[in-house]
Motif scaffolding. Structure first.
Motif, short mmCIF file in Angstrom:
data_model
loop_
_atom_site.label_atom_id
_atom_site.label_comp_id
_atom_site.label_asym_id
_atom_site.label_seq_id
_atom_site.Cartn_x
_atom_site.Cartn_y
_atom_site.Cartn_z
N VAL A 166 9.74 2.81 2.11
CA VAL A 166 9.71 1.38 2.44
C VAL A 166 9.46 1.13 3.93
N PRO A 167 10.16 1.80 4.86
CA PRO A 167 9.89 1.54 6.29
C PRO A 167 8.44 1.81 6.68
N GLY A 168 7.80 2.74 5.99
CA GLY A 168 6.41 3.05 6.31
C GLY A 168 5.46 1.90 6.05
N LEU A 169 5.84 0.98 5.17
CA LEU A 169 4.98 -0.18 4.88
C LEU A 169 4.81 -1.06 6.11
N ASP A 170 5.79 -1.04 7.01
CA ASP A 170 5.69 -1.86 8.23
C ASP A 170 4.63 -1.32 9.19
N ARG A 198 10.31 -4.87 -3.88
CA ARG A 198 10.53 -4.11 -2.64
C ARG A 198 9.80 -2.77 -2.68
N LEU A 199 9.73 -2.16 -3.87
CA LEU A 199 9.17 -0.81 -3.99
C LEU A 199 7.72 -0.79 -4.50
N ALA A 200 7.20 -1.95 -4.94
CA ALA A 200 5.92 -1.97 -5.65
C ALA A 200 4.76 -1.39 -4.84
N LYS A 201 4.76 -1.60 -3.53
CA LYS A 201 3.63 -1.16 -2.71
C LYS A 201 3.84 0.21 -2.07
N THR A 202 5.00 0.83 -2.31
CA THR A 202 5.28 2.08 -1.61
C THR A 202 4.37 3.22 -2.06
N ASP A 203 3.84 3.16 -3.27
CA ASP A 203 2.97 4.27 -3.69
C ASP A 203 1.64 4.28 -2.94
N LEU A 204 1.37 3.20 -2.17
CA LEU A 204 0.18 3.21 -1.32
C LEU A 204 0.28 4.30 -0.26
N LEU A 205 1.50 4.75 0.03
CA LEU A 205 1.73 5.76 1.05
C LEU A 205 1.77 7.17 0.48
N ARG A 249 4.36 -8.28 3.62
CA ARG A 249 3.84 -8.77 2.34
C ARG A 249 4.85 -8.51 1.22
N ALA A 250 5.43 -7.31 1.19
CA ALA A 250 6.41 -6.97 0.15
C ALA A 250 7.61 -7.92 0.20
N GLU A 251 8.02 -8.32 1.41
CA GLU A 251 9.14 -9.25 1.54
C GLU A 251 8.77 -10.62 0.98
N ARG A 252 7.51 -11.03 1.20
CA ARG A 252 7.08 -12.33 0.66
C ARG A 252 7.03 -12.27 -0.87
N VAL A 253 6.54 -11.18 -1.42
CA VAL A 253 6.51 -11.03 -2.88
C VAL A 253 7.93 -11.07 -3.44
N ARG A 254 8.86 -10.42 -2.74
CA ARG A 254 10.25 -10.42 -3.18
C ARG A 254 10.82 -11.84 -3.18
#
Length: 719
Positions: free
Chosen positions: A358-362, A418-425, A376-381
């Motif tokens: 999660v921190p890597g998304l920043d 919160r976790l949905a975009k983490t697999d981008l990393l 973006r993940a925070e806005r989706v949340r």
């Protein structure tokens, strides 16, 4: 004079063409050349056009092509009579100069025609335009065809003289033009036409094939050149072989039309073979293995009866050796490292939890004006939380109707968002971006996260394309809505709207996804409320959204919904009637459309629709605000009293049906108003001189208008 027609063949022989473009190149080559011949009168409008396209050739066969087009009589306007003739009727210098330019002399003056052209009389010169010869016409058609080819990327190469450069999709090495058995002399790309072509690089019976005539092209090329020239014929042959090989291997080839087209464009003599890999690789998610085999090797993975991947795959080879074991073995050796890479990525990715990423998304920029993927993940949340609350407060009970269940749903939505975009990393998604979301679901399950969260992470991109499935559970539905709304509001808010056929952020697809989720799941959510919730998730201090974002986005949704509904078979009138009321709840739209269609089938529909349109026009022209209120004491005419009585009887019935969501019954109840409405307009003067009478009659019409237009604007059904 009559001219003999023969069938025509034109072939351009080139080096290997880009496979993803071959089908379009072949269709364009054939279509443009044939259209040009038809326009020049060398081929009839009913001429049959057969395209051919293989990795090393573009060709077309056209029936009934003339050696010379028929002459055409033409009448050409020269100039006004007042300019071309003097007062004595003699030709002026201007007229003589014009005639000379057309190849005629003073002797043509007496034969000129005089006829009106607008308000003035003009001179016209009649002549005969000689028809084009096939040599001339085919040269023109070929030049036009090559200029219009949809070439994805042009390359430059030198001809054999070492000086001349040519720009084309690939170096061209041969040109054939046969009219029956006769060669038509044309030139293109430094080549002169003849009758010789080449077959398969390795398996042709002869090095150069001398084509006998236009009609024997495909058969001769297959017999002597080991090439199936037709794209569709080759595609059908590959499909047949795939099916036969799969049945023999005990599986089903994966269904992928795009892959089939690409493979068809890669081979000239297809030969389907069966390969296999070690079963241990099946521990890797099958989507990864399927994608690497399709994208990198152009193989067709085999599935079992349950749709699960097997360790066998189909190879479409371009050669047919007596012993194919070397070909199969070579492909098996090539695919093994690819599968090993996928296994390595999968194993490595699982060493880190999604939460730890999660921190890597920043650190990943989403958009220069919209911040990072973390923001973006925070806005989706935040949007997901708002959507859950809207469902909690919906007037129509949602299936998750207990407070505790809504709290659990909210908890799942928050975690999934919160976790949905983490697999981008992850390494796997870095290698195969198409697997985003899918891999997140796998990694979530591997960590032991709640299955509802894993499904939500996997499904939050759905629907990804037309015909794709919708999210499978409540949390996935909410996160998918939130994700799409965040994208739409953010990009619309900073002015990144689709223009023409350009839609780099796939906003049309995102809007259709929202529409499908709301309508097909019949969610009790109002679209304006959802847009407000999404706008509220963008802090004004960090993202400056344009003030008209909501209105622009609502109009965009309405346009996409209208297009989608028309594609589903609803008429423009039906769609306009429903969408004219801008229904807030899209889940109601299918029911409203069904009601409108049922109403339109009634005998009374046309008359009521016309009357409704008339009522609307009267109310628009009325001065001031018209209130839907009637004073029974001012109903002087029998017809207006009868209409009021009918409304008092019908309106409660229609309103009750509307309130319970039975729109068909609501509209059909209005059929009883036809006779009193028609009688009213026949016998009552609405704009009476007495202001009180006029206001009362307008109030009666406003009441009628309100009753008739709750489900849809029925005036849109009027012819």
């Amino acid at each position: 004079m009559t001219t003999t027609t023969k069938n025509l063949l034109v072939e351009l022989f080139v080096e290997e063409l880009p496979p993803k473009a071959l089908k379009k190149l072949g269709e364009s080559f054939a279509g443009t050349l044939a259209d040009s011949l038809k326009a020049q009168g060398l081929a009839g409008a009913d001429a049959q056009v057969t395209p051919f396209a293989s990795p090393r050739r573009l060709a077309v066969h056209v029936t009934g092509v003339a050696a010379k087009a028929a002459d055409k009589p033409v009448s050409q306007k020269l100039m006004p009579v007042s300019v071309g003739l003097d007062a004595q009727g003699h030709a002026t210098q201007a007229l003589l100069k014009k005639l000379s330019a057309l190849g005629a002399g003073p002797e043509a003056v007496p034969s000129l025609k005089r006829q009106m052209d607008g308000k003035a009389e003009a001179l016209f010169f009649d002549s005969v335009l000689p028809g084009a010869t096939l040599d001339e016409g085919l040269q023109k058609a070929l030049d036009e065809t090559l200029a219009k080819l949809p070439i994805p990327k042009v390359m430059s190469y030198q001809l054999e003289d070492g000086w001349t450069s040519v720009n084309f999709v690939r170096p061209a090495h041969g040109l054939v033009a046969l009219h029956g058995a006769d060669v038509v002399r044309v030139y293109a790309l430094g080549l002169t036409s003849g009758r010789e072509t080449q077959g398969h690089r390795f398996e042709a019976a002869v090095e150069r094939i001398s084509l006998r005539d236009a009609d024997g092209y495909a058969a001769q090329l297959e017999a002597e050149g080991a090439v199936i020239a037709g794209f569709e014929a080759r595609r059908d042959e590959i499909s047949r072989q795939l099916k036969a090989a799969a049945e023999k291997a005990g599986g089903t080839p994966i269904d992928d039309a795009a892959l089939l087209d690409e493979v068809t464009a890669l081979v000239e003599r297809p030969n389907v073979l069966v390969g296999q890999f070690e079963p241990a690789f099946l521990d890797v998610p099958q989507e990864c293995l399927i994608l690497t085999m399709k994208a990198n090797q152009k193989y067709f993975p085999l599935l079992d009866a349950a749709g699960k991947l097997t360790n066998k795959f189909l190879i479409v080879s371009n050669i047919r050796p007596a012993d194919a074991s070397a070909v199969v073995g070579g492909n098996e050796r090539v695919v093994r490292p690819r599968l090993a890479d996928a296994k390595f990525f999968f194993d490595q990715d699982r060493r880190k939890t999604l939460e730890s990423r999660v921190p890597g998304l920043d650190k990943v920029v989403y958009h220069g004006k919209l911040g990072t993927q973390g923001e973006r993940a925070e806005r989706v949340r935040a949007i997901g939380h708002a959507v859950v609350n809207l469902l909690r407060m919906a007037t129509v009970p949602y299936t998750v109707d207990a407070k505790d269940e809504f709290d659990v749903l909210d908890s799942k939505v928050q975690q999934a968002a919160r976790l949905a975009k983490t697999d981008l990393l992850t390494d796997m998604v870095g290698e195969f971006p198409e697997l985003q979301g899918i891999m997140g679901g796998y990694y979530a399950r591997a960590e032991g996260l709640r299955d509802g969260v894993a499904i939500a992470i996997e499904d939050h991109y759905k629907p990804r394309f037309a015909g794709d499935g919708l999210p499978r559970n409540h949390s996935g539905t909410v996160v998918a809505l939130a994700d799409k709304l965040e994208t739409l509001v953010g990009l619309f808010g900073i002015g990144q709207l689709p223009t023409g056929d350009k839609d780099p952020f796939a906003l049309r697809r995102h809007a259709l996804g929202v529409i499908r989720i709301l309508t097909e799941k019949n969610l009790p959510l109002d679209l304006p409320d959802l847009i407000d919730a999404a706008i509220g998730a963008f802090p004004a201090a960090t993202v400056a959204l344009q003030p008209d974002t909501k209105a622009t986005l609502q109009a965009f949704f309405s346009d996409r919904l209208a297009v989608s509904l028309r594609e589903q078979g609803y008429s423009a009138q039906e769609v306009d009637a429903v969408l004219a009321l801008a229904p807030r709840r899209l889940g109601d739209v299918p029911k409203r459309l069904a009601a409108v269609r049922a109403f339109a089938a009634l005998q009374e529909a046309a008359s009521l629709a016309a009357a409704n349109k008339r009522v609307g026009n009267i109310l628009k022209k009325a001065e001031g605000t018209v209130e839907a209120r009637v004073d029974a004491g001012l109903l002087k005419e029998t017809a207006e009293a009868a209409l009021n009585e009918a409304l008092q009887r019908v309106k409660p019935e229609a309103d009750a049906a509307f309130d319970r969501g039975d729109y068909t019954v609501s509209l059909q109840a209005l059929a009883a108003l036809r006779e009193p409405v028609d009688t009213f307009f026949d016998q009552v003067m609405v704009n009476a001189e007495d202001p009180a009478l006029r206001a009362n009659r307008l109030g009666l019409l406003a009441t009628l208008h309100g009753a008739m237009n709750r489900v849809a604007d029925l005036s849109r059904l009027a012819a």
